[in-house]
Structure formats: C-alpha cells, structure tokens
Design a protein around this motif. Structure first.
Motif: not given
Lengths: 176, 196
Positions: B52, B55-56, B59, B62, B83-84, B87, B91
């Motif tokens: 993660v 993804m961290t 976040g 954003l 998969t990140s 994503t 974005q």
C-alpha cells in the motif's frame, strides 16, 4: 425501495463530518451513494481496483490532513485484513461503510463464508464494528462513527444489513 | 542488461536537497535507504502493510495537492500493490511520483527472485495505466533525468530504477507507527495536526 433515502442522508452526514475524499469498490448497495459522491463538486470520489488500496489511501489522506471514508461490500473486508494492521499500529482514523452480503436472505452461497466472517475479522484487527439493520439508522451511525474515528483516532466499520439493502435475487441484482 | 547502480546512492540522489518534499517509503530496504539518506519527519516509513505504499502516496497527494509527494518503494512491494498503478492512472495526481528501487529480489526474506527478475516491466504497466511518464533506469546517465522527473515533472510519474542486489547495514527509522504518523502530521500541518 426503502421509504427512507438513506444514501442521501449518509452523503449529508459525510459532508457534515468534513469528509471530502470517498473511496470505493462498487457494490449494488452503494450505487446511489457513489453517484451522489461523484456528483458532489466538493468531494473527490475515488474508484479502487481492490479494497486494500483504500486503507492506504485513507492513511495517506490523514497524513496530509484530509478526512476520508471507504465504501465496500463485505467480501472486500477480507481483502483489507493485513493492511488494517497499519491502521491499528499507527492509530489512523478509519471510517468504513460496509454493505453486507451472505448475511440475511442471501441467494449466492459463495457470499456466505466472508459475509459470516466479516464482523469477527474486523474485530480481530481492532476495528470497532457497528451493525445497522434499519435504513433510518445508517446516517446517524455514520455521523457517530466519524466522530469516533476522527476525534478519538479509532477505526470503525458500519455494517449495513441486507435487510436494509434489500436485494432478493440474482435477477434483481442484475437488473440494477 | 546488468544493474550497475547502488540503492543507497540512488535514494540519496532522489532525496538530495529535499526541502518540502513529502516521502512515503515502502517496507524493508527502501525504508532503510531513506533513513540512511537522513531520517526526516517528512518521511513516513512503512514497517508493514506491504503493497500500500503507492496508495498511501496517492492519499497524501490528494490531501496536499500543492506539495510534491514521492513514494520510494521496492519491486516486491510494488508488485503486491500493482493494481494501485491503475487507480493512480485514473486519478492522475499531478504531484505524485513513484520511484521503484528494483533489485529484482525480496531483500528481507532471503533475496528470492521477484517477477522483475524474469522481465516483468513495472514501468510498462505504469505507462499502460496512463502515467505521464514511466521509464526503466539502468545507468547513472539516466538517473539524473529520472530524478528531475520524479522531483518536478508533471505526474503521475514512475521510475523503475535497477540496482545491484546487495545486503547492506540496516539504517532503521523509529518503529512506532503512532509516533511516525504524529510527527509527519505535525511537520506537514503544524498546530492544526493536533486540533480536531
């Protein structure tokens, strides 16, 4: 349809709680709430490819000072188990709104194992579990969960019963 | 091709004169590399939650759109969260960069081969996911350009930097997660970090 428009009330509760980032893996039960979040210019709705991505996203958002919430189906809870360890160790606030499958009147047997294990799995990882079985209870539960999470640095999952979602058969789900 | 770059020097280069740069490092060697380059409250080193890191970083990017966010992670960690990339590609955060320090090994568990040792091209995956730029870097000559893109190019950008597989002395950041979170938030948000 439920007489009470609980997704609209939850959307309002998210805004009132200062949540401006909503991440999700779609579930039929979350369809309307996802649409409301996407339609809200003051919110960022982020589609995830798998639910554990959302745990990292929520942690990163909090590191940067933003409040977020995660929407998922109960099957997705299983995908989050290991990374929930980070939430606990770091005391990250976390708000998960989980629509249940395999729990009440389920028609797909493959949903039953994870659905039945969902509360135990979350509790084993230190997540506070709050079950909601009526449409009018969802938004107040979300508001309370947001306070518990963001004010008390707690991970909270609200489990929304199939009694609320009301999907009865595969054909009805496919028609949504 | 054979890797020639050394991970500690690469990460030191990526973090040189880091200023206000926000860093998330993936568990294991990349967290040690970042610490060897100089522990900072503006680095959030992961000690777990494999998969993660990217993804961290998303976040964080954003939440802090005006700050540059650099994720420094390993090939094994990135593969677990592949998969990140999809994503993040959707974005399109302009301020997010990913540096994958690729020794083609699981360094903490006995140096077993990862998929990148068999030719899996993470940069190509990132390009396929819509990243603005994503390259494999093999040589010193490519490192400076990659570093500039990671630090200032329009994101999302990724560099998969091939490094020599080597076991190095540990350089450990603080371990306590709540401390790492709190010091990072205070460094980014100031007094607001502790307000409701």
């Amino acid at each position: 349809m439920n007489a009470i428009d609980w997704p609209q009330r939850v959307h309002r509760a998210l805004k009132d709680a200062g949540v401006r980032l909503v991440a999700y893996v779609p579930d039929a039960g979350h369809k309307r709430l996802i649409e409301l979040c996407h339609a809200d210019a003051a919110m960022r709705a982020v589609a995830l490819a798998t639910e554990e991505e959302g745990i990292g996203l929520a942690a990163g958002a909090w590191l940067g000072g933003a409040r977020s919430a995660l929407l998922m189906q109960s099957s997705g809870v299983g995908n989050c188990i290991n990374v929930l360890g980070m939430v606990r160790e770091c005391r990250f606030p976390l708000v998960m709104l989980v629509t249940m499958r395999g729990e009440f009147g389920e028609f797909n047997p493959w949903q039953v194992p994870m659905g039945q294990a969902t509360p135990a799995v979350l509790e084993a990882m230190g997540v506070v579990v709050q079950k909601v079985a009526a449409a009018h209870e969802v938004a107040p539960a979300l508001a309370a969960a947001a306070r518990l999470a963001f004010d008390s640095y707690t991970a909270v999952a609200i489990l929304v019963s199939q009694r609320v979602i009301g999907i009865k058969s595969f054909h009805e789900q496919a028609a949504q | 091709m054979k890797a020639t770059l050394h991970r500690r020097e690469v990460v030191r280069t990526l973090l040189a004169e880091r200023g206000e740069l926000l860093v998330v490092s993936g568990l294991g060697s990349t967290s040690w590399d970042c610490t060897a380059a100089g522990d900072s409250p503006l680095t959030f080193p992961l000690w777990g939650a494999m998969g993660v890191a990217a993804m961290t970083g998303l976040g964080l990017a954003l939440a802090q759109p005006k700050r540059r966010v650099l994720v420094i992670t390993g090939d094994g960690e990135m593969l677990m969260g592949l998969t990140s990339l999809a994503t993040i590609g959707v974005q399109r955060p302009r301020n997010l960069a990913l540096a994958v320090i690729d020794n083609e090994r699981y360094g903490e568990t006995g140096m077993q081969a990862t998929h990148t040792a068999h030719g899996v091209d993470i940069a190509a995956v990132a390009r396929g996911c819509g990243f603005e730029a994503a390259q494999v870097v093999w040589r010193e000559s490519g490192l400076m350009a990659a570093c500039r893109r990671l630090r200032a190019g329009a994101g999302p950008v990724l560099a998969q930097i091939k490094v020599v597989p080597e076991k190095l002395p540990l350089a450990l950041p603080p371990r306590e997660g709540a401390l790492l979170k709190a010091r990072f938030r205070r460094a980014v948000l100031g007094v607001a970090a502790d307000a409701a």
